[in-house]
Write a protein that holds these residues in place. Structure first.
Motif, PDB file in Angstrom:
ATOM      1  N   PHE A 236     -13.542  -1.568  -2.222  1.00 18.38           N
ATOM      2  CA  PHE A 236     -12.186  -2.782  -2.464  1.00 18.38           C
ATOM      3  C   PHE A 236     -11.051  -1.031  -3.039  1.00 18.38           C
ATOM      4  O   PHE A 236     -11.312  -0.577  -3.275  1.00 18.38           O
ATOM      5  N   ASP A 237     -10.003  -1.794  -3.457  1.00 21.36           N
ATOM      6  CA  ASP A 237      -9.140  -0.948  -3.626  1.00 21.36           C
ATOM      7  C   ASP A 237      -7.928  -1.735  -4.843  1.00 21.36           C
ATOM      8  O   ASP A 237      -7.722  -2.618  -5.340  1.00 21.36           O
ATOM      9  N   VAL A 238      -7.232  -0.699  -5.321  1.00 20.48           N
ATOM     10  CA  VAL A 238      -5.618  -1.150  -6.475  1.00 20.48           C
ATOM     11  C   VAL A 238      -4.831  -0.595  -5.985  1.00 20.48           C
ATOM     12  O   VAL A 238      -4.953   0.577  -5.859  1.00 20.48           O
ATOM     13  N   HIS A 239      -3.724  -1.259  -6.072  1.00 20.84           N
ATOM     14  CA  HIS A 239      -2.602   0.066  -6.410  1.00 20.84           C
ATOM     15  C   HIS A 239      -1.219  -0.375  -7.336  1.00 20.84           C
ATOM     16  O   HIS A 239      -1.348  -1.368  -7.539  1.00 20.84           O
ATOM     17  N   ARG A 240      -0.567   0.773  -7.369  1.00 25.16           N
ATOM     18  CA  ARG A 240       0.276   0.099  -8.699  1.00 25.16           C
ATOM     19  C   ARG A 240       1.810  -0.522  -7.882  1.00 25.16           C
ATOM     20  O   ARG A 240       2.034  -0.507  -7.352  1.00 25.16           O
ATOM     21  N   VAL A 270      -5.856  -5.664   2.670  1.00 29.68           N
ATOM     22  CA  VAL A 270      -6.002  -4.749   3.839  1.00 29.68           C
ATOM     23  C   VAL A 270      -6.744  -3.650   3.425  1.00 29.68           C
ATOM     24  O   VAL A 270      -7.950  -3.624   4.692  1.00 29.68           O
ATOM     25  N   HIS A 271      -6.851  -2.758   2.742  1.00 32.95           N
ATOM     26  CA  HIS A 271      -6.854  -1.521   2.736  1.00 32.95           C
ATOM     27  C   HIS A 271      -8.758  -2.121   2.169  1.00 32.95           C
ATOM     28  O   HIS A 271      -9.708  -1.232   3.098  1.00 32.95           O
ATOM     29  N   ALA A 272      -9.132  -3.440   1.424  1.00 29.07           N
ATOM     30  CA  ALA A 272     -10.084  -3.508   0.521  1.00 29.07           C
ATOM     31  C   ALA A 272     -10.741  -4.222   2.135  1.00 29.07           C
ATOM     32  O   ALA A 272     -11.843  -3.615   2.107  1.00 29.07           O
TER      33      ALA A 272
HETATM   34 MG    MG Z   1      -5.128   1.577  -0.514  1.00 29.08          MG
END
Ligand code: MG
Length: 385
Positions: A236-240, A270-272
């Motif tokens: 899981f990932d989240v970005h502003r 891609v990070h997730a």
């Molecule tokens: Mg990230």
């Protein structure tokens, strides 16, 4: 009389052994949209797994009887295997086998095998060859385990004594001239070659096969072939989401007024995916592998980081079976980009597109994502060893 179990290696010298491997079936009962011999068992396809067994046996050349639709895929798969060639099958198994026999001149022994029996033991192939050299034929067979009855319209009419019953398998191996003559004289369609040989007046002989030598026929057979070591991963990932940055998701540039903020290109999808793969392989997560304090990773394409993750996962001996991910965003609309993202990810992961799913959702106007200030993503994957 020689026992069929004896396989002295010098018995093969002076003989040229060919193999006809029948791969032209469609295999609709497996529920696949493609030929089951192209099904990936984890590391390799059914066909490659079968060929691996034949290269360990005393077989000099192999003809694969195929459907024209599969020619390109099969040519690619068989390229590393020496002394293989292909010919096209016919409307029935009997015609396919005959076409295979014609494509194999200059052999005195021929092994006929179903391509969808990948778990054949090379020793059984050799035992069938020795039996054919000594007695004319060697048919892999196992004693029938189930009780067998003759049934008409749902009524059992007769119990059949089991002690003389055997289930026929392949390989079925013959003296080349005899099986060719049998096919030329016996008309009709048959589900195995031993019956053709028998109808031509010969007495087929069996060699003891193996209960593991299953023919992949139904969807359940495919499930039985799943590799024993499987691992599920989640990420899981989240970005502003800010102005003045490009928006990149799954390696695809998306035309939008804002982009994701981060040390790398901030490709949240891609990070997730990377964290899912790493978690399944029991490796450290991307925060540990690629720290955001390291200048090496400043503005780096996350696809390059993904390449490094794929290497780490492969080094641990894992193969990726499938990846599923979801993009959580209010804006921009993801639907027009999903197919390109899937294609891009699948190519990088070296998977067919049906094994890489990408979906999108909103947060129903709730929270920072709905306010247009962030995009999140989650991913799961299945690895096998
Ligand atoms: Mg990230």
């Amino acid at each position: 009389m020689k026992s069929e179990a004896e396989c002295p290696s010098d018995i093969f010298s002076g003989h040229t052994v060919g193999a006809v491997i029948v791969c032209a079936g469609r295999g609709e009962r497996t529920g696949l949209s493609y030929n089951k011999i192209l099904y990936n068992l984890g590391h390799k396809t059914v066909l490659e797994t079968t060929l691996d067994k034949f290269v360990q046996a005393h077989v000099d050349k192999i003809v694969l009887v195929i459907s024209p639709d599969d020619k390109a895929a099969i040519d690619e798969l068989r390229a590393p295997y020496p002394n293989t060639c292909t010919c096209f099958g016919g409307d029935t198994r009997s015609v396919s086998v005959q076409n295979g026999l014609k494509a194999l001149p200059d052999c005195d022994i021929v092994v006929i095998h179903d391509g969808a029996r990948p778990y054949v033991d090379p020793d059984i192939i050799d035992k069938s060859i020795v039996s054919a050299i000594n007695f004319g034929s060697g048919i892999a067979a196992v004693p029938t385990v189930d009780t067998v009855k003759e049934v008409t319209d749902g009524r059992i009419e007769r119990s059949i004594r089991r002690d003389k019953l055997y289930n026929m398998q392949t390989p079925q191996t013959f003296r080349y001239n005899e099986i060719v003559k049998a096919y030329n004289t016996v008309l009709g369609s048959f589900t195995d070659d031993a019956e053709v040989y028998e109808k031509a007046g010969y007495t087929p002989r069996i060699v003891v096969g193996s209960y593991d030598n299953i023919k992949i026929t139904t969807h359940n057979d495919l499930l039985r072939t799943l590799p024993s070591s499987m691992r599920v991963g989640i990420g899981f990932d989240v970005h502003r989401l800010v102005e003045g940055r490009p928006l990149i998701l799954g390696g695809v540039h998306i035309n939008y007024a804002k982009g994701l903020l981060g040390h790398s290109d901030a490709d949240v999808l891609v990070h997730a995916v990377m964290d899912a793969l790493l978690s399944a392989a029991d490796l450290p997560d991307i925060g540990v592998l690629f720290p955001d304090t390291d200048p090496e990773y400043e503005n780096i394409s996350s696809m390059l980081l993904l390449d490094r993750v794929l290497e780490r996962v492969a080094d641990k001996g894992y193969t990726i079976n499938s990846v599923s991910c979801v993009i959580i965003a209010q804006q921009p609309k993801m639907a027009p980009h999903i197919q390109e993202i899937r294609k891009n990810l699948a190519a990088r992961l070296n998977l067919s597109i049906d094994r890489v799913n990408v979906s999108a959702t909103t947060t129903e106007n709730l929270g920072v994502i709905a306010d247009g200030n962030a995009i999140a993503s989650s991913a799961s994957c299945l690895l096998s060893m």
